[in-house]
Design a protein around this motif. Structure first.
Motif, PDB file in Angstrom:
ATOM      1  N   ALA A 135       0.789  -1.229   0.000  1.00  0.00           N
ATOM      2  CA  ALA A 135       0.000   0.000   0.000  1.00  0.00           C
ATOM      3  C   ALA A 135       0.823   1.281   0.000  1.00  0.00           C
ATOM      4  CB  ALA A 135      -0.939   0.000   1.208  1.00  0.00           C
ATOM      5  N   GLY A 136       1.942   1.290   0.726  1.00  0.00           N
ATOM      6  CA  GLY A 136       2.671   2.542   0.904  1.00  0.00           C
ATOM      7  C   GLY A 136       4.161   2.370   0.749  1.00  0.00           C
ATOM      8  N   GLY A 137       4.878   3.492   0.872  1.00  0.00           N
ATOM      9  CA  GLY A 137       6.332   3.454   0.823  1.00  0.00           C
ATOM     10  C   GLY A 137       6.887   3.766  -0.548  1.00  0.00           C
ATOM     11  N   GLY A 138       7.617   4.856  -0.651  1.00  0.00           N
ATOM     12  CA  GLY A 138       8.155   5.262  -1.943  1.00  0.00           C
ATOM     13  C   GLY A 138       9.216   4.328  -2.484  1.00  0.00           C
ATOM     14  N   ASN A 139       9.892   3.590  -1.607  1.00  0.00           N
ATOM     15  CA  ASN A 139      10.942   2.669  -2.045  1.00  0.00           C
ATOM     16  C   ASN A 139      10.492   1.215  -1.951  1.00  0.00           C
ATOM     17  OD1 ASN A 139      12.697   4.674  -2.747  1.00  0.00           O
ATOM     18  ND2 ASN A 139      14.018   4.473  -0.959  1.00  0.00           N
ATOM     19  N   ALA A 140       9.187   1.016  -2.104  1.00  0.00           N
ATOM     20  CA  ALA A 140       8.634  -0.340  -2.074  1.00  0.00           C
ATOM     21  C   ALA A 140       8.822  -1.015  -3.421  1.00  0.00           C
ATOM     22  CB  ALA A 140       7.163  -0.306  -1.705  1.00  0.00           C
ATOM     23  N   MET A 141       8.980  -2.323  -3.381  1.00  0.00           N
ATOM     24  CA  MET A 141       9.235  -3.094  -4.595  1.00  0.00           C
ATOM     25  C   MET A 141       7.977  -3.330  -5.421  1.00  0.00           C
ATOM     26  SD  MET A 141      12.497  -3.682  -4.519  1.00  0.00           S
ATOM     27  CE  MET A 141      12.545  -2.015  -3.848  1.00  0.00           C
ATOM     28  N   ALA A 142       6.798  -3.282  -4.776  1.00  0.00           N
ATOM     29  CA  ALA A 142       5.573  -3.667  -5.492  1.00  0.00           C
ATOM     30  C   ALA A 142       4.406  -2.752  -5.153  1.00  0.00           C
ATOM     31  CB  ALA A 142       5.214  -5.119  -5.162  1.00  0.00           C
ATOM     32  N   ARG A 143       4.692  -1.453  -4.948  1.00  0.00           N
ATOM     33  CA  ARG A 143       3.614  -0.510  -4.683  1.00  0.00           C
ATOM     34  C   ARG A 143       3.065   0.072  -5.975  1.00  0.00           C
ATOM     35  NH1 ARG A 143       2.306   4.914  -4.278  1.00  0.00           N
ATOM     36  NH2 ARG A 143       0.927   5.463  -2.515  1.00  0.00           N
ATOM     37  N   ASP A 144       3.941   0.565  -6.830  1.00  0.00           N
ATOM     38  CA  ASP A 144       3.544   1.196  -8.087  1.00  0.00           C
ATOM     39  C   ASP A 144       3.727   0.233  -9.251  1.00  0.00           C
ATOM     40  OD1 ASP A 144       3.107   3.706  -6.754  1.00  0.00           O
ATOM     41  OD2 ASP A 144       5.290   3.998  -6.759  1.00  0.00           O
ATOM     42  N   LEU A 145       2.961   0.462 -10.301  1.00  0.00           N
ATOM     43  CA  LEU A 145       3.037  -0.426 -11.454  1.00  0.00           C
ATOM     44  C   LEU A 145       4.406  -0.362 -12.126  1.00  0.00           C
ATOM     45  CD1 LEU A 145      -0.518   0.209 -12.930  1.00  0.00           C
ATOM     46  CD2 LEU A 145       0.321  -1.951 -11.978  1.00  0.00           C
ATOM     47  N   ASP A 146       5.016   0.816 -12.147  1.00  0.00           N
ATOM     48  CA  ASP A 146       6.340   0.892 -12.776  1.00  0.00           C
ATOM     49  C   ASP A 146       7.384   0.155 -11.934  1.00  0.00           C
ATOM     50  OD1 ASP A 146       6.261   2.743 -10.729  1.00  0.00           O
ATOM     51  OD2 ASP A 146       7.278   4.342 -11.831  1.00  0.00           O
ATOM     52  N   ALA A 147       7.226   0.214 -10.610  1.00  0.00           N
ATOM     53  CA  ALA A 147       8.124  -0.550  -9.737  1.00  0.00           C
ATOM     54  C   ALA A 147       7.912  -2.045  -9.933  1.00  0.00           C
ATOM     55  CB  ALA A 147       7.896  -0.168  -8.275  1.00  0.00           C
ATOM     56  N   LEU A 148       6.647  -2.437 -10.084  1.00  0.00           N
ATOM     57  CA  LEU A 148       6.338  -3.847 -10.320  1.00  0.00           C
ATOM     58  C   LEU A 148       6.972  -4.325 -11.619  1.00  0.00           C
ATOM     59  CD1 LEU A 148       4.708  -6.254  -9.207  1.00  0.00           C
ATOM     60  CD2 LEU A 148       2.799  -5.491 -10.632  1.00  0.00           C
ATOM     61  N   ALA A 149       6.977  -3.463 -12.623  1.00  0.00           N
ATOM     62  CA  ALA A 149       7.594  -3.830 -13.902  1.00  0.00           C
ATOM     63  C   ALA A 149       9.090  -4.064 -13.740  1.00  0.00           C
ATOM     64  CB  ALA A 149       7.328  -2.731 -14.936  1.00  0.00           C
ATOM     65  N   ARG A 150       9.747  -3.227 -12.947  1.00  0.00           N
ATOM     66  CA  ARG A 150      11.185  -3.412 -12.712  1.00  0.00           C
ATOM     67  C   ARG A 150      11.440  -4.709 -11.953  1.00  0.00           C
ATOM     68  NH1 ARG A 150      10.783   2.250 -11.846  1.00  0.00           N
ATOM     69  NH2 ARG A 150      10.573   1.964  -9.582  1.00  0.00           N
ATOM     70  N   LEU A 151      10.577  -4.995 -10.988  1.00  0.00           N
ATOM     71  CA  LEU A 151      10.737  -6.228 -10.225  1.00  0.00           C
ATOM     72  C   LEU A 151      10.548  -7.443 -11.118  1.00  0.00           C
ATOM     73  CD1 LEU A 151      11.114  -7.696  -7.530  1.00  0.00           C
ATOM     74  CD2 LEU A 151       8.664  -7.394  -7.108  1.00  0.00           C
ATOM     75  N   TRP A 152       9.530  -7.405 -11.980  1.00  0.00           N
ATOM     76  CA  TRP A 152       9.242  -8.579 -12.809  1.00  0.00           C
ATOM     77  C   TRP A 152      10.296  -8.803 -13.880  1.00  0.00           C
ATOM     78  CZ3 TRP A 152       5.858 -10.029  -9.531  1.00  0.00           C
ATOM     79  CH2 TRP A 152       5.281 -11.291  -9.667  1.00  0.00           C
ATOM     80  N   ASP A 153      10.943  -7.743 -14.302  1.00  0.00           N
ATOM     81  CA  ASP A 153      12.060  -7.921 -15.229  1.00  0.00           C
ATOM     82  C   ASP A 153      13.152  -8.778 -14.583  1.00  0.00           C
ATOM     83  OD1 ASP A 153      10.966  -6.487 -17.298  1.00  0.00           O
ATOM     84  OD2 ASP A 153      12.023  -4.619 -16.839  1.00  0.00           O
ATOM     85  N   ALA A 154      13.228  -8.714 -13.243  1.00  0.00           N
ATOM     86  CA  ALA A 154      14.274  -9.429 -12.524  1.00  0.00           C
ATOM     87  C   ALA A 154      13.856 -10.826 -12.088  1.00  0.00           C
ATOM     88  CB  ALA A 154      14.708  -8.621 -11.301  1.00  0.00           C
TER      89      ALA A 154
END
Length: 270
Positions: free
Chosen positions: A149-168
């Motif tokens: 739900a929160g946290g600017g440095n979360a791995m899976a909060r925002d869709l763009d962050a999720l995309a970076r995680l899934w690339d890995a």
């Protein structure tokens, strides 16, 4: 089991006092006419390896949907060795026991890095978690990463962050859990959330169908009953319909209220 299995999160952890009282989780599911349950194996704020006796494991066998949730304290993304290293170890221990009791998958939060850290370091730590496990044959059941739900440095909060995680981690077969309260708190558009996630991950394995006590974009993770929150109930139903996968309710309430939610959702999805 129904075409849209509906489970409920029940507690406490299976190795805690009272975890298996009065028939345990499967009896709780029967009380609510649920298709399954989500459980903690132990203290959700603890680091101990779960140890379930043969009798407990036998008592959990059946045809119901069984999902395990990893402890909340785990954070394999962390750049702090004192958190990341025991998180990896505990994650593996819980995965082994979860597989032994026939769980469909194990839910784990995406985690975060500190505000002064580069999120890329957290993504790489997730990749290393899967890569090192793969050297030992991989996780013994699907590992399902949940959006937060929160946290600017979360791995899976925002869709763009999720995309970076899934690339890995996508190449390792990582699964995904869509939590509607978390997505709402993070400002996602729930009308398109399933399609948005699938465009990134290619999959939605489980939905945590929770209403929210707070407005969209609040970054607050406070669950509300299915029909009593800021998210329109019809929108929640459409998320479940679009995902077309098992659903787990993590809503507050007693057995009677959960039974009502299950009936409402089952009828809406028929």
């Amino acid at each position: 089991m129904s075409a849209h299995p509906i489970g409920v999160h029940v507690g406490p952890g299976l190795t805690q006092d009272g975890g298996m009282e009065h028939g345990g989780p499967l009896a709780r599911a029967a009380e609510m006419d649920a298709d399954g349950v989500q459980v903690f194996l132990g203290d959700p704020q603890g680091w101990k390896a779960p140890r379930l006796s043969a009798d407990v494991q036998s008592a959990l066998s059946g045809d119901l949907l069984l999902v395990v949730h990893a402890p909340y304290v785990l954070n394999v993304a962390s750049t702090n060795n004192r958190i990341r290293i025991p998180s990896r170890k505990t994650l593996g221990q819980h995965a082994q026991v979860a597989a032994a009791i026939g769980a469909r998958g194990m839910v784990v939060h995406g985690g975060h890095v500190l505000g002064t850290d580069d999120p890329a370091a957290g993504v790489d730590n997730w990749r290393k978690t899967f890569a090192r496990q793969a050297e030992d044959g991989g996780f013994p059941l699907p590992l399902l990463i949940e959006n937060t739900a929160g946290g600017g440095n979360a791995m899976a909060r925002d869709l763009d962050a999720l995309a970076r995680l899934w690339d890995a981690v996508g190449e390792f077969g990582a699964g995904f859990v869509l939590d509607t309260c978390h997505a709402w708190a993070a400002g996602w558009d729930l009308a398109t959330a399933v399609d948005d996630v699938r465009a990134i991950t290619g999959r939605v394995d489980l939905v945590h169908l929770n209403n929210s006590r707070d407005p969209q974009g609040s970054s607050r993770d406070r669950h509300a009953p299915l029909t009593d929150g800021e998210i329109p109930t019809g929108l929640l139903v459409e998320v479940a319909r679009a995902a077309d996968c098992p659903v787990v309710l993590e809503t507050p309430g007693d057995a009677a209220s959960h039974a009502e939610e299950i009936t409402l959702l089952r009828q809406a999805l028929t």
